[in-house]
Design a protein around this motif. Structure first.
Motif, PDB file in Angstrom:
ATOM      1  N   MET A   1       0.848  -1.168   0.000  1.00 46.90           N
ATOM      2  CA  MET A   1       0.000   0.000   0.000  1.00 46.90           C
ATOM      3  C   MET A   1       0.893   1.230   0.000  1.00 46.90           C
ATOM      4  SD  MET A   1      -2.904   1.215   2.650  1.00 46.90           S
ATOM      5  CE  MET A   1      -4.307   0.596   1.809  1.00 46.90           C
ATOM      6  N   LEU A   2       0.413   2.263  -0.683  1.00 46.85           N
ATOM      7  CA  LEU A   2       1.187   3.486  -0.828  1.00 46.85           C
ATOM      8  C   LEU A   2       0.268   4.673  -0.643  1.00 46.85           C
ATOM      9  CD1 LEU A   2       3.816   4.913  -1.792  1.00 46.85           C
ATOM     10  CD2 LEU A   2       2.911   4.688  -4.108  1.00 46.85           C
ATOM     11  N   ARG A   3       0.690   5.641   0.145  1.00 47.41           N
ATOM     12  CA  ARG A   3      -0.075   6.876   0.332  1.00 47.41           C
ATOM     13  C   ARG A   3       0.826   8.033  -0.086  1.00 47.41           C
ATOM     14  NH1 ARG A   3      -5.217   8.967   1.847  1.00 47.41           N
ATOM     15  NH2 ARG A   3      -4.854  11.007   2.714  1.00 47.41           N
ATOM     16  N   LEU A   4       0.361   8.812  -1.060  1.00 45.09           N
ATOM     17  CA  LEU A   4       1.136   9.931  -1.578  1.00 45.09           C
ATOM     18  C   LEU A   4       0.680  11.235  -0.945  1.00 45.09           C
ATOM     19  CD1 LEU A   4       0.898   8.908  -5.331  1.00 45.09           C
ATOM     20  CD2 LEU A   4       2.824   8.510  -3.789  1.00 45.09           C
ATOM     21  N   ASP A   5       1.580  12.232  -0.942  1.00 46.06           N
ATOM     22  CA  ASP A   5       1.187  13.545  -0.439  1.00 46.06           C
ATOM     23  C   ASP A   5       0.187  14.160  -1.411  1.00 46.06           C
ATOM     24  OD1 ASP A   5       3.030  15.793  -2.109  1.00 46.06           O
ATOM     25  OD2 ASP A   5       3.774  13.733  -2.082  1.00 46.06           O
ATOM     26  N   ARG A   6      -0.541  15.185  -0.938  1.00 43.74           N
ATOM     27  CA  ARG A   6      -1.625  15.778  -1.722  1.00 43.74           C
ATOM     28  C   ARG A   6      -1.146  16.312  -3.078  1.00 43.74           C
ATOM     29  NH1 ARG A   6      -6.789  17.788  -0.515  1.00 43.74           N
ATOM     30  NH2 ARG A   6      -6.420  17.333   1.674  1.00 43.74           N
ATOM     31  N   ALA A   7       0.000  16.955  -3.112  1.00 44.31           N
ATOM     32  CA  ALA A   7       0.502  17.520  -4.371  1.00 44.31           C
ATOM     33  C   ALA A   7       0.742  16.432  -5.414  1.00 44.31           C
ATOM     34  CB  ALA A   7       1.780  18.308  -4.117  1.00 44.31           C
ATOM     35  N   THR A   8       1.271  15.302  -4.981  1.00 41.25           N
ATOM     36  CA  THR A   8       1.557  14.209  -5.912  1.00 41.25           C
ATOM     37  C   THR A   8       0.287  13.509  -6.360  1.00 41.25           C
ATOM     38  OG1 THR A   8       3.706  13.874  -4.883  1.00 41.25           O
ATOM     39  CG2 THR A   8       2.875  12.086  -6.246  1.00 41.25           C
ATOM     40  N   ARG A   9      -0.606  13.229  -5.440  1.00 37.46           N
ATOM     41  CA  ARG A   9      -1.817  12.497  -5.823  1.00 37.46           C
ATOM     42  C   ARG A   9      -2.815  13.372  -6.568  1.00 37.46           C
ATOM     43  NH1 ARG A   9      -2.858  12.407   0.143  1.00 37.46           N
ATOM     44  NH2 ARG A   9      -4.652  13.757   0.494  1.00 37.46           N
ATOM     45  N   SER A  10      -2.591  14.678  -6.613  1.00 40.07           N
ATOM     46  CA  SER A  10      -3.456  15.573  -7.374  1.00 40.07           C
ATOM     47  C   SER A  10      -2.955  15.789  -8.795  1.00 40.07           C
ATOM     48  CB  SER A  10      -3.552  16.924  -6.664  1.00 40.07           C
ATOM     49  OG  SER A  10      -4.138  16.769  -5.396  1.00 40.07           O
ATOM     50  N   ASP A  11      -1.807  15.247  -9.112  1.00 41.53           N
ATOM     51  CA  ASP A  11      -1.196  15.439 -10.431  1.00 41.53           C
ATOM     52  C   ASP A  11      -1.163  14.106 -11.171  1.00 41.53           C
ATOM     53  OD1 ASP A  11       0.335  16.035 -12.639  1.00 41.53           O
ATOM     54  OD2 ASP A  11       1.923  17.033 -11.505  1.00 41.53           O
ATOM     55  N   LEU A  12      -2.010  13.980 -12.186  1.00 43.19           N
ATOM     56  CA  LEU A  12      -2.133  12.723 -12.922  1.00 43.19           C
ATOM     57  C   LEU A  12      -0.807  12.306 -13.544  1.00 43.19           C
ATOM     58  CD1 LEU A  12      -3.900  10.438 -13.954  1.00 43.19           C
ATOM     59  CD2 LEU A  12      -4.508  11.898 -15.890  1.00 43.19           C
ATOM     60  N   GLU A  13      -0.047  13.256 -14.068  1.00 41.15           N
ATOM     61  CA  GLU A  13       1.230  12.921 -14.702  1.00 41.15           C
ATOM     62  C   GLU A  13       2.207  12.321 -13.685  1.00 41.15           C
ATOM     63  OE1 GLU A  13       4.800  15.154 -17.109  1.00 41.15           O
ATOM     64  OE2 GLU A  13       2.762  15.928 -17.307  1.00 41.15           O
ATOM     65  N   LYS A  14       2.226  12.849 -12.478  1.00 36.54           N
ATOM     66  CA  LYS A  14       3.114  12.305 -11.446  1.00 36.54           C
ATOM     67  C   LYS A  14       2.711  10.878 -11.075  1.00 36.54           C
ATOM     68  CE  LYS A  14       4.597  16.593  -9.263  1.00 36.54           C
ATOM     69  NZ  LYS A  14       4.597  17.391  -8.028  1.00 36.54           N
ATOM     70  N   ILE A  15       1.431  10.634 -11.024  1.00 39.28           N
ATOM     71  CA  ILE A  15       0.954   9.279 -10.696  1.00 39.28           C
ATOM     72  C   ILE A  15       1.318   8.310 -11.820  1.00 39.28           C
ATOM     73  CG2 ILE A  15      -1.109   7.862 -10.328  1.00 39.28           C
ATOM     74  CD1 ILE A  15      -2.358  10.309  -8.954  1.00 39.28           C
ATOM     75  N   GLN A  16       1.137   8.734 -13.054  1.00 34.61           N
ATOM     76  CA  GLN A  16       1.455   7.867 -14.185  1.00 34.61           C
ATOM     77  C   GLN A  16       2.941   7.565 -14.274  1.00 34.61           C
ATOM     78  OE1 GLN A  16      -0.267  10.087 -17.426  1.00 34.61           O
ATOM     79  NE2 GLN A  16      -2.171   8.903 -17.342  1.00 34.61           N
ATOM     80  N   ASN A  17       3.777   8.456 -13.775  1.00 34.87           N
ATOM     81  CA  ASN A  17       5.229   8.246 -13.829  1.00 34.87           C
ATOM     82  C   ASN A  17       5.770   7.438 -12.658  1.00 34.87           C
ATOM     83  OD1 ASN A  17       5.594   9.574 -16.277  1.00 34.87           O
ATOM     84  ND2 ASN A  17       5.767  11.558 -15.283  1.00 34.87           N
ATOM     85  N   LEU A  18       4.917   7.038 -11.728  1.00 40.54           N
ATOM     86  CA  LEU A  18       5.376   6.199 -10.620  1.00 40.54           C
ATOM     87  C   LEU A  18       5.880   4.870 -11.161  1.00 40.54           C
ATOM     88  CD1 LEU A  18       2.604   6.704  -7.912  1.00 40.54           C
ATOM     89  CD2 LEU A  18       4.962   7.508  -7.825  1.00 40.54           C
ATOM     90  N   LYS A  19       6.965   4.390 -10.611  1.00 36.96           N
ATOM     91  CA  LYS A  19       7.540   3.112 -11.032  1.00 36.96           C
ATOM     92  C   LYS A  19       7.110   2.017 -10.047  1.00 36.96           C
ATOM     93  CE  LYS A  19      10.327   5.079 -14.107  1.00 36.96           C
ATOM     94  NZ  LYS A  19      10.006   5.149 -15.473  1.00 36.96           N
ATOM     95  N   VAL A  20       6.693   0.900 -10.606  1.00 39.62           N
ATOM     96  CA  VAL A  20       6.323  -0.269  -9.799  1.00 39.62           C
ATOM     97  C   VAL A  20       7.135  -1.459 -10.276  1.00 39.62           C
ATOM     98  CG1 VAL A  20       3.994   0.548  -9.246  1.00 39.62           C
ATOM     99  CG2 VAL A  20       4.349  -0.771 -11.305  1.00 39.62           C
ATOM    100  N   GLY A  21       7.379  -2.367  -9.359  1.00 40.87           N
ATOM    101  CA  GLY A  21       8.160  -3.550  -9.708  1.00 40.87           C
ATOM    102  C   GLY A  21       7.303  -4.614 -10.358  1.00 40.87           C
ATOM    103  N   GLY A  22       7.808  -5.156 -11.453  1.00 41.05           N
ATOM    104  CA  GLY A  22       7.110  -6.239 -12.145  1.00 41.05           C
ATOM    105  C   GLY A  22       7.525  -7.593 -11.585  1.00 41.05           C
ATOM    106  N   ARG A  23       7.032  -8.657 -12.181  1.00 42.95           N
ATOM    107  CA  ARG A  23       7.345 -10.020 -11.716  1.00 42.95           C
ATOM    108  C   ARG A  23       8.827 -10.329 -11.845  1.00 42.95           C
ATOM    109  NH1 ARG A  23       2.427 -13.391 -14.468  1.00 42.95           N
ATOM    110  NH2 ARG A  23       0.801 -12.279 -13.369  1.00 42.95           N
ATOM    111  N   THR A  24       9.446  -9.757 -12.857  1.00 39.88           N
ATOM    112  CA  THR A  24      10.864 -10.030 -13.081  1.00 39.88           C
ATOM    113  C   THR A  24      11.762  -9.103 -12.267  1.00 39.88           C
ATOM    114  OG1 THR A  24      10.958  -8.494 -14.945  1.00 39.88           O
ATOM    115  CG2 THR A  24      10.403 -10.794 -15.439  1.00 39.88           C
ATOM    116  N   GLY A  25      11.152  -8.142 -11.552  1.00 39.91           N
ATOM    117  CA  GLY A  25      11.927  -7.199 -10.768  1.00 39.91           C
ATOM    118  C   GLY A  25      12.235  -5.914 -11.507  1.00 39.91           C
TER     119      GLY A  25
END
Length: 78
Positions: A1-25
């Motif tokens: 679970m991840l909770r972002l600050d208001r400025a980040t979660r209010s900006d769609l571009e910032k959310i789309q640029n978040l990196k997540v780990g895939g199955r291969t790492g």
């Protein structure tokens, strides 16, 4: 679970640029995994006793902003 600050979660571009780990790492941008669409949400309708209501709020001016002069006159024997 991840909770972002208001400025980040209010900006769609910032959310789309978040990196997540895939199955291969390997880190993948969220934008590669999802399709996003901005929509306007309906406004909430407030009710009281099953009837729609509108709440109106206001601010009372501070005493130094709205000076009221009060004069008192005495009558009689006092």
């Amino acid at each position: 679970m991840l909770r972002l600050d208001r400025a980040t979660r209010s900006d769609l571009e910032k959310i789309q640029n978040l990196k997540v780990g895939g199955r291969t790492g390997r880190l993948v941008a969220l934008s590669e995994l999802i399709h996003s669409q901005e929509v306007v949400a309906d406004k909430s309708i407030y009710h009281k006793n099953l009837l729609p209501v509108t709440y109106v709020t206001g601010d009372v001016a501070a005493p130094w902003k709205a000076r009221v002069r009060h004069s008192q006159t005495r009558t009689g024997n006092g």
